[in-house]
Design a protein around this motif. Structure first.
Motif, PDB file in Angstrom:
ATOM      1  N   ASP A  89     -62.272  16.591  35.845  1.00 22.09           N
ATOM      2  CA  ASP A  89     -62.969  17.619  34.747  1.00 22.09           C
ATOM      3  C   ASP A  89     -61.874  18.451  35.405  1.00 22.09           C
ATOM      4  O   ASP A  89     -60.862  18.298  35.959  1.00 22.09           O
ATOM      5  N   SER A  90     -61.494  19.220  34.580  1.00 20.06           N
ATOM      6  CA  SER A  90     -60.856  20.348  34.414  1.00 20.06           C
ATOM      7  C   SER A  90     -60.977  21.282  35.799  1.00 20.06           C
ATOM      8  O   SER A  90     -59.301  21.965  36.492  1.00 20.06           O
ATOM      9  N   ASN A 345     -61.274  11.369  25.481  1.00 19.11           N
ATOM     10  CA  ASN A 345     -60.933  13.282  24.667  1.00 19.11           C
ATOM     11  C   ASN A 345     -59.645  14.772  25.084  1.00 19.11           C
ATOM     12  O   ASN A 345     -59.888  13.756  26.226  1.00 19.11           O
ATOM     13  N   GLU A 347     -58.638  17.216  26.122  1.00 20.98           N
ATOM     14  CA  GLU A 347     -60.057  18.789  26.583  1.00 20.98           C
ATOM     15  C   GLU A 347     -58.540  19.681  26.096  1.00 20.98           C
ATOM     16  O   GLU A 347     -57.004  19.563  25.729  1.00 20.98           O
ATOM     17  N   ASP A 349     -57.123  23.078  28.374  1.00 23.73           N
ATOM     18  CA  ASP A 349     -57.418  24.055  29.872  1.00 23.73           C
ATOM     19  C   ASP A 349     -57.446  25.349  29.364  1.00 23.73           C
ATOM     20  O   ASP A 349     -56.119  25.624  29.280  1.00 23.73           O
TER      21      ASP A 349
END
Length: 373
Positions: A89-90, A345, A347, A349
């Motif tokens: 994930d970020s 997906n 995303e 940030d």
């Protein structure tokens, strides 16, 4: 008394009874003086034509109101079938801290001018399509048509159709001169050029001739990866170019990166009609945003404003986390196509305020893709 005639054209001398020729002529089996058979044939031909036209009409109506097409026994090939979402994930990405630069940015009074500049490249069909779709919004076109090769010679790749298209829509054309060679910025070529006043004069003369001959409005200089030791020589070169071009009323513009010691911004501003600030490539060697919001504001607040044109990048990079090489350039369309095909997906940030995607391929390679929003 009986007489016999011989046909002179008969080489064998066979005798023919001339007096009995018309009476012995035979009729063909199907020969008739009636036109009934001909009328039947014509009628059948007309009926075939009417039937064909009626069938085509009915088929057209069926396709219009109920377009059921046959299903072909083929499958679409998905080149992204080996790509799947990553577990990362970020939070595992590098952080991008904001500073107080946004306050300075908001405090600075920036004069907003209406001129819209657009860059164009020959090698990308998306570039041509975008140009033609948005030509009415473009004031100045900057096509990448000139380059400086390793022999310090001017190479040209002008597209006449694009040139005519821009002029037809009354768009100014400022061809770009670059030191890019085989996908890399050749700093040694520019260094050698700046070390030789003779080579500079030759280049300026040839470039000026090309611009005048083709009826362009000026030139754009895009020299990148400049040695910091060539800082003053670069400014001196732009002074010579500016002087030569302004004698004929031609514009001179230059692309400059933000916060780079090789560029004397104050000195260069004197010898350019516009300074195009390249607000992208914050990250390209390692994963990260192309232009985070804080980075953008910080650099813009420190830049000269009088002749500045802000340049934004509509692209991204694809990085392999195990590779030491820089990211591979990808277009926005390619990223979105991959995301759709591979069910990735997109995303957001929030730290950098830019979109990105994470994914793995069939070899387990982890890749990141950031692009400008």
């Amino acid at each position: 008394m009986q007489t016999t005639q011989f046909n002179k054209k008969n080489r064998r001398g066979e005798k023919t009874a001339g007096s009995h020729t018309d009476k012995s002529k035979k009729k063909f089996i199907f020969e008739t003086s009636s036109l009934k058979r001909w009328h039947i044939i014509v009628s059948l031909f007309i009926l075939v034509i009417i039937f064909t036209l009626f069938s085509a009409f009915v088929s057209g109506l069926s396709l219009h109101f109920n377009p059921v097409l046959p299903t072909w026994g083929t499958e679409e090939k998905n080149e992204f079938s080996t790509i799947y979402p990553s577990d990362n994930d970020s939070g595992q990405l590098s952080s991008f801290s904001e500073d107080e630069s946004h306050k300075k940015f908001l405090e600075n009074r920036i004069v907003n001018k209406d001129d819209f500049y657009a860059f164009y490249v020959n090698w990308d069909k998306n570039s041509e399509r975008s140009l033609k779709n948005n030509i009415d919004q473009i004031d100045v076109l900057v096509p990448q048509w000139f380059s400086l090769n390793s022999n310090l010679e001017l190479k040209s790749s002008v597209q006449k159709d694009i040139e005519d298209f821009a002029k037809k829509h009354h768009t100014k054309v400022l061809p770009l001169l670059t030191n890019e060679s085989n996908g890399k910025w050749d700093e040694q070529t520019v260094h050698r050029l700046l070390q030789s006043p003779q080579e500079q004069s030759k280049l300026i003369h040839n470039l000026h001739h090309q611009i005048k001959e083709n009826g362009y409005d000026g030139v754009n200089i895009d020299f990148e990866n400049i040695k910091s030791s060539d800082r003053e020589l670069l400014t001196d070169f732009m002074k010579k170019l500016y002087t030569a071009f302004h004698e004929d009323g031609l514009m001179v513009t230059m692309d400059v990166p933000p916060a780079n010691k090789a560029f004397d911004y104050s000195g260069l501003e004197q010898y350019n009609d516009r300074m195009i600030l390249m607000m992208y490539d914050e990250h390209f060697q390692s994963p990260g945003p192309i232009a985070s919001f804080s980075w953008y504001q910080n650099n813009l607040s420190k830049s000269l404003k009088d002749k500045m044109i802000v340049s934004l990048g509509n692209y991204g990079y694809d990085w392999n986390e195990k590779s030491k090489q820089g990211g591979e350039v990808v277009s926005f369309e390619d990223v979105m196509r991959m995301a759709q095909k591979a069910h990735l997906n997109v995303e957001w940030d929030d730290e950098s305020k830019t979109p990105y995607v994470n994914y793995k391929d069939g070899t387990g390679r982890m890749s990141y893709g950031f692009w400008t929003a």
